[in-house]
Design an enzyme around this catalytic site. Structure first.
Site, PDB file in Angstrom:
ATOM      1  N   LYS A 180      57.438  -7.776  77.707  1.00 35.76           N
ATOM      2  CA  LYS A 180      56.269  -7.194  78.389  1.00 35.76           C
ATOM      3  C   LYS A 180      55.948  -5.899  77.644  1.00 35.76           C
ATOM      4  CE  LYS A 180      54.457  -4.641  81.000  1.00 35.76           C
ATOM      5  NZ  LYS A 180      53.374  -3.724  80.517  1.00 35.76           N
ATOM      6  N   GLY A 232      60.907   3.324  78.150  1.00 32.69           N
ATOM      7  CA  GLY A 232      59.748   3.987  78.737  1.00 32.69           C
ATOM      8  C   GLY A 232      60.152   5.308  79.355  1.00 32.69           C
ATOM      9  N   SER A 233      59.375   5.740  80.323  1.00 27.92           N
ATOM     10  CA  SER A 233      59.565   7.080  80.884  1.00 27.92           C
ATOM     11  C   SER A 233      60.642   7.086  81.976  1.00 27.92           C
ATOM     12  CB  SER A 233      58.241   7.574  81.462  1.00 27.92           C
ATOM     13  OG  SER A 233      57.869   6.738  82.528  1.00 27.92           O
ATOM     14  N   THR A 236      59.449   5.634  85.421  1.00 31.22           N
ATOM     15  CA  THR A 236      59.393   4.165  85.432  1.00 31.22           C
ATOM     16  C   THR A 236      60.802   3.588  85.364  1.00 31.22           C
ATOM     17  OG1 THR A 236      57.318   4.358  84.219  1.00 31.22           O
ATOM     18  CG2 THR A 236      58.212   2.165  84.449  1.00 31.22           C
ATOM     19  N   GLY A 237      61.673   4.257  84.618  1.00 25.65           N
ATOM     20  CA  GLY A 237      63.070   3.810  84.549  1.00 25.65           C
ATOM     21  C   GLY A 237      63.697   3.761  85.937  1.00 25.65           C
ATOM     22  N   GLU A 254      66.198   2.955  77.944  1.00 27.67           N
ATOM     23  CA  GLU A 254      65.944   3.928  76.872  1.00 27.67           C
ATOM     24  C   GLU A 254      64.790   4.788  77.345  1.00 27.67           C
ATOM     25  OE1 GLU A 254      67.426   4.630  74.145  1.00 27.67           O
ATOM     26  OE2 GLU A 254      68.810   2.947  73.929  1.00 27.67           O
ATOM     27  N   CYS A 290      60.041   9.540  71.484  1.00 27.79           N
ATOM     28  CA  CYS A 290      61.099   9.978  72.407  1.00 27.79           C
ATOM     29  C   CYS A 290      62.045  10.946  71.728  1.00 27.79           C
ATOM     30  CB  CYS A 290      61.864   8.762  72.918  1.00 27.79           C
ATOM     31  SG  CYS A 290      62.563   7.769  71.591  1.00 27.79           S
ATOM     32  N   GLU A 389      58.897  16.550  79.292  1.00 23.83           N
ATOM     33  CA  GLU A 389      58.487  15.828  78.087  1.00 23.83           C
ATOM     34  C   GLU A 389      56.961  15.741  78.035  1.00 23.83           C
ATOM     35  OE1 GLU A 389      59.055  11.547  77.969  1.00 23.83           O
ATOM     36  OE2 GLU A 389      59.801  11.704  75.926  1.00 23.83           O
TER      37      GLU A 389
HETATM   38  P1  NAD Z   1      55.932   4.034  80.766  1.00 23.90           P
HETATM   39  O1  NAD Z   1      57.179   4.264  81.531  1.00 23.90           O
HETATM   40  O2  NAD Z   1      54.656   4.492  81.332  1.00 23.90           O
HETATM   41  O3  NAD Z   1      55.745   2.471  80.444  1.00 23.90           O
HETATM   42  C1  NAD Z   1      56.711   1.744  79.732  1.00 23.90           C
HETATM   43  C2  NAD Z   1      56.545   0.266  80.045  1.00 23.90           C
HETATM   44  O4  NAD Z   1      56.870   0.044  81.409  1.00 23.90           O
HETATM   45  C3  NAD Z   1      55.136  -0.270  79.855  1.00 23.90           C
HETATM   46  O5  NAD Z   1      55.211  -1.568  79.303  1.00 23.90           O
HETATM   47  C4  NAD Z   1      54.600  -0.312  81.272  1.00 23.90           C
HETATM   48  O6  NAD Z   1      53.569  -1.254  81.468  1.00 23.90           O
HETATM   49  C5  NAD Z   1      55.840  -0.703  82.044  1.00 23.90           C
HETATM   50  N1  NAD Z   1      55.859  -0.331  83.456  1.00 23.90           N
HETATM   51  C6  NAD Z   1      55.181   0.659  84.079  1.00 23.90           C
HETATM   52  N2  NAD Z   1      55.506   0.687  85.391  1.00 23.90           N
HETATM   53  C7  NAD Z   1      56.409  -0.286  85.591  1.00 23.90           C
HETATM   54  C8  NAD Z   1      57.163  -0.726  86.725  1.00 23.90           C
HETATM   55  N3  NAD Z   1      57.020  -0.150  87.924  1.00 23.90           N
HETATM   56  N4  NAD Z   1      58.022  -1.755  86.575  1.00 23.90           N
HETATM   57  C9  NAD Z   1      58.204  -2.332  85.365  1.00 23.90           C
HETATM   58  N5  NAD Z   1      57.525  -1.957  84.259  1.00 23.90           N
HETATM   59  C10 NAD Z   1      56.654  -0.942  84.371  1.00 23.90           C
HETATM   60  O7  NAD Z   1      56.175   4.695  79.326  1.00 23.90           O
HETATM   61  P2  NAD Z   1      55.155   4.813  78.116  1.00 23.90           P
HETATM   62  O8  NAD Z   1      54.112   5.813  78.459  1.00 23.90           O
HETATM   63  O9  NAD Z   1      54.738   3.481  77.629  1.00 23.90           O
HETATM   64  O10 NAD Z   1      56.126   5.410  76.988  1.00 23.90           O
HETATM   65  C11 NAD Z   1      56.440   6.765  76.905  1.00 23.90           C
HETATM   66  C12 NAD Z   1      57.818   7.044  77.460  1.00 23.90           C
HETATM   67  O11 NAD Z   1      58.782   6.165  76.874  1.00 23.90           O
HETATM   68  C13 NAD Z   1      58.293   8.447  77.103  1.00 23.90           C
HETATM   69  O12 NAD Z   1      58.973   8.994  78.198  1.00 23.90           O
HETATM   70  C14 NAD Z   1      59.232   8.200  75.942  1.00 23.90           C
HETATM   71  O13 NAD Z   1      60.182   9.221  75.727  1.00 23.90           O
HETATM   72  C15 NAD Z   1      59.877   6.920  76.351  1.00 23.90           C
HETATM   73  N6  NAD Z   1      60.458   6.232  75.189  1.00 23.90           N
HETATM   74  C16 NAD Z   1      61.818   6.202  75.056  1.00 23.90           C
HETATM   75  C17 NAD Z   1      62.382   5.613  73.932  1.00 23.90           C
HETATM   76  C18 NAD Z   1      63.865   5.584  73.719  1.00 23.90           C
HETATM   77  O14 NAD Z   1      64.316   4.852  72.840  1.00 23.90           O
HETATM   78  N7  NAD Z   1      64.661   6.340  74.457  1.00 23.90           N
HETATM   79  C19 NAD Z   1      61.558   5.033  72.971  1.00 23.90           C
HETATM   80  C20 NAD Z   1      60.175   5.079  73.156  1.00 23.90           C
HETATM   81  C21 NAD Z   1      59.626   5.680  74.265  1.00 23.90           C
END
Ligand code: NAD
Length: 486
Positions: A180, A232-233, A236-237, A254, A290, A389
Site C-alpha cells: 500500500k 511513515g509517521s 500513523t505508526g 520505521e 527520515c 519533525e
Molecule cells: P504517513 O504516516 O502520513 O503515511 C505513511 C503511509 O501510511 C501512507 O501510505 C498512508 O496512506 C498510510 N496511512 C495513513 N494513515 C493510515 C492508517 N490509519 N492506517 C494504515 N495506514 C495509514 O507518513 P508520510 O507522510 O507518507 O511519510 C512521512 C513520515 O514517514 C515521516 O515521519 C518520516 O520520518 C517517516 N519515514 C520513516 C522512514 C524510516 O525508515 N524510519 C522512512 C521514510 C519515511
C-alpha cells in the site's frame, strides 16, 4: 540559491489505474505533479474491497511461492533486478514527476532499489534454523517459515526504493506481499508491480492504492495478513499498532526522526558544513527524509564560522524543475505537506529563532510546492522546531560547550532514528556514538549506507531493523520441533 526553470523534453507519466484492483473503474484519486501543480494521472481509491481481493490472491499465490525452493525464488528475484535495471530511467522519471524529487536523486534510488533487491535475493539460505542438543535420543530443531501474506505500507518520500527494497526480504523468505504505497506517490510502485507480474506467480506481489484511512486501515485490520510492516509517521505508526492489536499481528515500524548532527570544534569546517547539507538529503528528496540531519548541534566556538559557511552552501543550491540533471532541490511532494512545512517556518519565526536564509517560496518560482532551503539559528532546545519533525528543507542550529550538555541536547527529543558525529578525535566520536539514543550513528559521514547495515530507530522512531539479515529473519516465524529417535 540559483533558479533552474528551463524545461527539458520529457513526457509525463501516463494516467492509469491499478489493473488488478477490485475497485478499478470505481473512485479515483488525482495524481498531481508537485513541480507544476498539474494533474498527470489518477490512481484507484482502493477500499476494503480491493484489499480483501488482493489478500485473497496473495494467499493463493503465496502458497505456490512458498513451495518453491529459495534458490528458485532467488533466480526470479534476480531476474526482476534485471528488469528494474532496464526500466531504471523510466522509473526514476516517474518518481520525479510524481514526487517532485530531483531526477539525479531518483536515479540513485533506482540503483539502490536494485541493490537491495539483489542483496536479499542472495540471502535466502540464511533463513535457517538451529539444532539444540538434549539427550542421546532427543534433540530440538528450529525452522523458519514464511508468515503467508505480508502487508507493506510505505511513505511518500522514496516511492520506488520503498516498493522494491521493502518487498525483497518478505519475498525471498516465501511470503506474498500486498503493498500500500502513499496515495501521494503511487505510480512507480504500480510500474514495479507490473514488472513483477511478468515473472512471479499471480498474487505474489500486488498493490492496493488509496488513502491510509481506507486502504491502509483495511490492510492493517485484515485477518488474513498476519505480518504488517509500516514506514511513515509516528502518529500513523501508533494507529497501525492499535489496528493490528485485534488480531495480535507482528508489526515492525520505521518512523520519523529529528536527527542530530554533532559538530566538535576540531573538524575540518568546509567538510563538516558540506556534510550538513548532504545529510539533509536535499538532493535526493528535498529534505523530506527520515534521516535528515535537521538538528545541527555545533560547538559554540566554531558556530559563527560554521554557520556562515553553511548558509553559503545552501544559498548556492540549484532549485527548480526537478527533471533537470543539474537541479539539487525540487518542490515538496504535495500541497498539504507544503503548507505544513511553511507553517513550521512560521512557528520558528514566532518562537524567536533567527531566520538566516530561505523562509518560504523562492523568489521567481510562482508555481509548484517549492520552499527555499531554510536555516534557523539561535534555536532553543524547547522550541517546536527543535523538537518536532518538519520533514522538509529546514535546518535548526543549536550550540553547545560541554560534551555532557551536547549528549543531553541530542537525546532530548522523542525520536531516536539516526545521528551523525563529526570530529577528528575517534575516541570522542566513539564515546559520543555510544551515548546517543539513535539506532544508527555515522562518524564523519553524510547519509549513505550500504545494504546489510541494520537500519531502524530507537524510542518513538520505530520497532525492528531493516536493510539487513535481521529484516530477512523478521519475515519468518520460528518453529521448534523436538525429535526423538525410536
Ligand atoms: P504517513 O504516516 O502520513 O503515511 C505513511 C503511509 O501510511 C501512507 O501510505 C498512508 O496512506 C498510510 N496511512 C495513513 N494513515 C493510515 C492508517 N490509519 N492506517 C494504515 N495506514 C495509514 O507518513 P508520510 O507522510 O507518507 O511519510 C512521512 C513520515 O514517514 C515521516 O515521519 C518520516 O520520518 C517517516 N519515514 C520513516 C522512514 C524510516 O525508515 N524510519 C522512512 C521514510 C519515511
Amino acid at each position: 540559491m540559483t533558479l533552474q526553470q528551463q524545461e527539458p523534453s520529457s513526457s509525463p507519466a501516463p494516467a492509469r489505474l491499478d489493473p488488478h484492483s477490485a475497485d478499478a473503474g470505481g473512485p479515483t484519486l488525482p495524481v498531481i505533479n508537485p513541480a507544476t501543480e498539474e494533474q498527470i494521472g489518477t490512481i484507484a481509491a482502493g477500499t476494503a474491497t480491493a484489499v480483501a481481493a488482493a489478500v485473497e490472491r496473495a494467499q493463493e499465490g503465496g502458497r505456490e511461492w512458498a513451495s518453491f525452493s529459495w534458490r528458485r525464488r532467488s533466480e526470479l528475484l534476480f531476474a526482476l533486478g534485471d528488469r528494474l535495471a532496464e526500466a531504471a530511467e523510466d522509473l526514476a522519471l516517474t518518481d520525479t514527476l510524481d514526487s517532485g524529487n530531483p531526477i539525479s536523486g531518483m536515479r540513485y534510488d533506482a540503483g539502490r532499489a536494485e541493490e537491495e533487491l539483489r542483496y536479499f535475493a542472495g540471502l535466502g539460505g540464511e533463513a535457517k534454523g538451529d539444532t539444540i542438543p538434549w539427550t542421546a535420543e532427543q534433540f530440538g530443531l528450529t525452522f523458519r517459515e514464511p508468515y503467508g501474506v505480508v502487508g507493506r505500507i510505505t511513505a511518500f518520500n522514496h516511492p520506488l526504493l520503498y516498493a522494491v527494497g521493502k518487498s525483497a526480504a518478505p519475498l525471498i523468505t516465501g511470503n506474498a506481499v500486498v503493498l500500500k504505497p502513499s496515495e501521494h506517490t503511487s505510480l512507480s510502485t504500480l510500474k514495479f508491480a507490473e514488472l513483477a507480474a511478468e515473472l512471479l506467480p499471480d498474487g505474489v506481489l500486488s498493490v492496493v492504492t488509496g488513502t491510509g484511512a481506507q486502504a491502509g486501515i483495511a490492510l492493517v485490520e485484515h485477518p488474513g495478513v498476519p505480518r504488517i510492516a509500516f514506514t511513515g509517521s509516528v502518529p500513523t505508526g501508533r494507529a497501525v499498532l492499535r489496528g493490528a492489536a485485534e488480531h495480535i499481528k507482528d508489526v515492525s515500524l520505521e518512523l520519523g526522526g529529528k536527527n542530530p548532527m554533532v559538530v566538535f570544534p576540531d573538524v575540518d569546517l568546509p567538510s563538516a558544513a558540506a556534510a550538513a547539507v548532504a545529510g539533509m538529503n536535499l538532493r535526493r528528496s528535498t529534505g523530506q527524509s527520515c534521516q535528515s540531519t535537521s538538528r545541527l548541534l555545533v560547538h559554540a566556538s566554531i558556530a559563527e564560522a560554521f554557520t556562515s559557511r553553511l548558509v553559503e552552501l545552501v544559498e548556492a543550491l540549484r532549485i527548480g524543475d526537478p527533471r533537470r540533471d543539474d537541479v539539487e532541490v525540487g518542490p515538496l511532494s504535495f500541497a498539504a505537506h507544503y503548507q505544513r512545512v511553511l507553517d513550521y517556518i512560521e512557528v520558528g519565526r514566532a518562537e524567536g529563532a533567527t531566520l538566516l536564509t530561505g523562509g518560504g517560496r523562492p523568489a521567481g518560482i510562482d508555481v509548484g510546492y517549492f520552499v527555499a532551503p531554510t536555516i534557523f539559528a539561535d534555536v532553543d532546545p524547547g522550541m517546536r522546531i527543535a523538537q518536532e519533525e518538519i520533514f522538509g528543507p529546514v535546518i535548526s542550529i543549536l550550540t553547545w560547550r560541554e560534551v555532557d550538555e551536547m549528549v543531553e541536547l541530542a537525546n532530548s527529543v522523542e525520536y531516536g532514528l539516526t545521528a551523525n558525529v563529526w570530529t577528528q578525535d575517534l575516541s570522542s566520536a566513539f564515546r559520543t556514538a555510544q551515548r546517543l539514543d539513535a539506532g544508527m550513528v555515522w562518524v564523519n559521514g553524510e547519509a549513505g549506507r550500504p545494504a546489510g547495515v541494520p537500519f531502524g530507530g530507537f524510542k518513538h522512531s520505530g520497532i525492528g531493523k531493516e536493510g539487513s539479515l535481521a529484516e530477512l529473519l523478521g519475515y519468518t516465524r520460528e518453529k521448534s520441533v523436538i525429535m526423538r529417535l525410536v
